[in-house]
Design a protein around this motif. Structure first.
Motif, mmCIF file in Angstrom:
data_model
loop_
_atom_site.group_PDB
_atom_site.id
_atom_site.type_symbol
_atom_site.label_atom_id
_atom_site.label_comp_id
_atom_site.label_asym_id
_atom_site.label_seq_id
_atom_site.Cartn_x
_atom_site.Cartn_y
_atom_site.Cartn_z
ATOM 1 N N GLY A 71 0.823 -1.206 0.000
ATOM 2 C CA GLY A 71 0.000 0.000 0.000
ATOM 3 C C GLY A 71 0.849 1.244 0.000
ATOM 4 N N VAL A 72 0.251 2.365 -0.421
ATOM 5 C CA VAL A 72 0.975 3.629 -0.475
ATOM 6 C C VAL A 72 0.016 4.775 -0.173
ATOM 7 C CG1 VAL A 72 0.667 3.853 -2.976
ATOM 8 C CG2 VAL A 72 2.528 5.053 -1.876
ATOM 9 N N VAL A 114 -2.819 1.650 4.096
ATOM 10 C CA VAL A 114 -2.166 2.764 4.772
ATOM 11 C C VAL A 114 -2.885 4.057 4.404
ATOM 12 C CG1 VAL A 114 -0.442 3.009 2.936
ATOM 13 C CG2 VAL A 114 0.061 3.904 5.213
ATOM 14 N N ALA A 115 -3.017 4.960 5.369
ATOM 15 C CA ALA A 115 -3.645 6.259 5.119
ATOM 16 C C ALA A 115 -3.052 7.286 6.072
ATOM 17 C CB ALA A 115 -5.151 6.174 5.320
ATOM 18 N N VAL A 116 -3.045 8.539 5.626
ATOM 19 C CA VAL A 116 -2.512 9.647 6.414
ATOM 20 C C VAL A 116 -3.687 10.547 6.801
ATOM 21 C CG1 VAL A 116 -0.860 11.562 6.435
ATOM 22 C CG2 VAL A 116 -0.405 9.551 5.016
ATOM 23 N N LYS A 122 -0.704 11.786 11.724
ATOM 24 C CA LYS A 122 -0.746 10.352 11.991
ATOM 25 C C LYS A 122 -0.899 9.564 10.700
ATOM 26 C CE LYS A 122 -2.892 10.951 16.484
ATOM 27 N NZ LYS A 122 -4.146 10.866 17.223
ATOM 28 N N VAL A 123 -0.374 8.340 10.760
ATOM 29 C CA VAL A 123 -0.550 7.380 9.674
ATOM 30 C C VAL A 123 -1.197 6.147 10.293
ATOM 31 C CG1 VAL A 123 0.654 5.863 8.040
ATOM 32 C CG2 VAL A 123 1.414 8.227 8.338
ATOM 33 N N TYR A 124 -2.224 5.626 9.629
ATOM 34 C CA TYR A 124 -2.901 4.414 10.084
ATOM 35 C C TYR A 124 -2.550 3.278 9.137
ATOM 36 C CZ TYR A 124 -5.707 7.196 13.270
ATOM 37 O OH TYR A 124 -6.107 8.023 14.291
ATOM 38 N N VAL A 125 -2.187 2.120 9.699
ATOM 39 C CA VAL A 125 -1.757 0.977 8.900
ATOM 40 C C VAL A 125 -2.587 -0.244 9.283
ATOM 41 C CG1 VAL A 125 0.186 -0.521 8.302
ATOM 42 C CG2 VAL A 125 0.589 1.901 8.831
ATOM 43 N N PHE A 156 -7.713 0.457 3.145
ATOM 44 C CA PHE A 156 -8.145 1.760 3.614
ATOM 45 C C PHE A 156 -8.613 2.591 2.437
ATOM 46 C CE2 PHE A 156 -7.476 1.289 7.819
ATOM 47 C CZ PHE A 156 -6.185 1.338 8.305
ATOM 48 N N GLY A 157 -9.168 3.748 2.715
ATOM 49 C CA GLY A 157 -9.575 4.695 1.681
ATOM 50 C C GLY A 157 -9.046 6.061 2.016
ATOM 51 N N GLN A 158 -9.817 7.090 1.699
ATOM 52 C CA GLN A 158 -9.389 8.453 1.957
ATOM 53 C C GLN A 158 -10.118 9.010 3.162
ATOM 54 O OE1 GLN A 158 -10.381 10.015 -1.970
ATOM 55 N NE2 GLN A 158 -8.235 10.566 -2.116
ATOM 56 N N PHE A 159 -9.408 9.825 3.957
ATOM 57 C CA PHE A 159 -10.089 10.556 5.013
ATOM 58 C C PHE A 159 -10.951 11.605 4.345
ATOM 59 C CE2 PHE A 159 -6.621 8.957 7.618
ATOM 60 C CZ PHE A 159 -7.313 8.620 8.770
#
Length: 185
Positions: A71-72, A114-116, A122-125, A156-159
């Protein structure tokens, strides 16, 4: 944020709500993910590298060694790219100005999604193999929390920001393999 779980044989799909952050979409598909930073695309292929492609010329301008990339996600200011490394259980932090790895952060087993956060703090993994979500503080590049979730979280997706208080809440109930939004008002 919602984490899709339930890939075990015979287990029904379900969603786990985490920290009351709305979450949509998926960023990982078939061992390939991408992120755009300015005129560059950062592409993972499941190999041990991330390819940087200049979108104006469609040429590879850099190949960055990471781990078994999956993921990126990109920091909101575009200065960093975060890449999950499935086999090593780590996240590589890439500085986009130099296209070099500046940190490798140990997370859970088999990290995938992964998402920021929108503020970049914060980064969630999603750790598929350890049924957890790691929370990374970007200022220190350290894991500050590990949250247990359902079986094999994968994407994950987008915040999309804070939940609106003016509209009625939507509850997603899962039946079999699909979700049906239900208006709770």
């Amino acid at each position: 944020m919602y984490i899709r779980t339930g890939r075990s044989s015979g287990e029904k799909n379900k969603e786990t709500k985490l920290n009351r952050i709305p979450w949509l979409g998926a960023c990982v598909a078939l061992f390939t993910a991408h992120a755009l930073v300015g005129q560059n695309a950062y592409i993972t292929t499941g190999s041990n590298n991330v390819s940087v492609i200049a979108t104006g010329t469609n040429t590879v301008t850099a190949t960055i060694p990471v781990g078994s990339s999956y993921g990126v996600a990109v920091a909101p200011d575009g200065s960093k790219v975060y890449v999950t490394n499935f086999v090593s259980g780590t996240v590589s932090v890439i500085a986009t100005g130099t296209n070099t790895v500046t940190a490798t952060i140990p997370v859970g087993t088999q990290p995938v999604g992964v998402a920021v956060t929108p503020d970049g703090s914060k980064v969630y993994v999603a750790n598929s193999g350890s049924n957890s979500v790691s929370v990374i503080a970007t200022a220190s590049n350290t894991v500050t929390n590990t949250v247990p979730v359902g079986t094999q979280p994968i994407a994950f997706g987008q915040f999309i920001g804070a939940a609106s208080v003016t509209s009625p809440p939507t509850i997603s109930k899962t039946f079999g393999a699909g979700s049906i939004p239900v208006n709770s008002s």
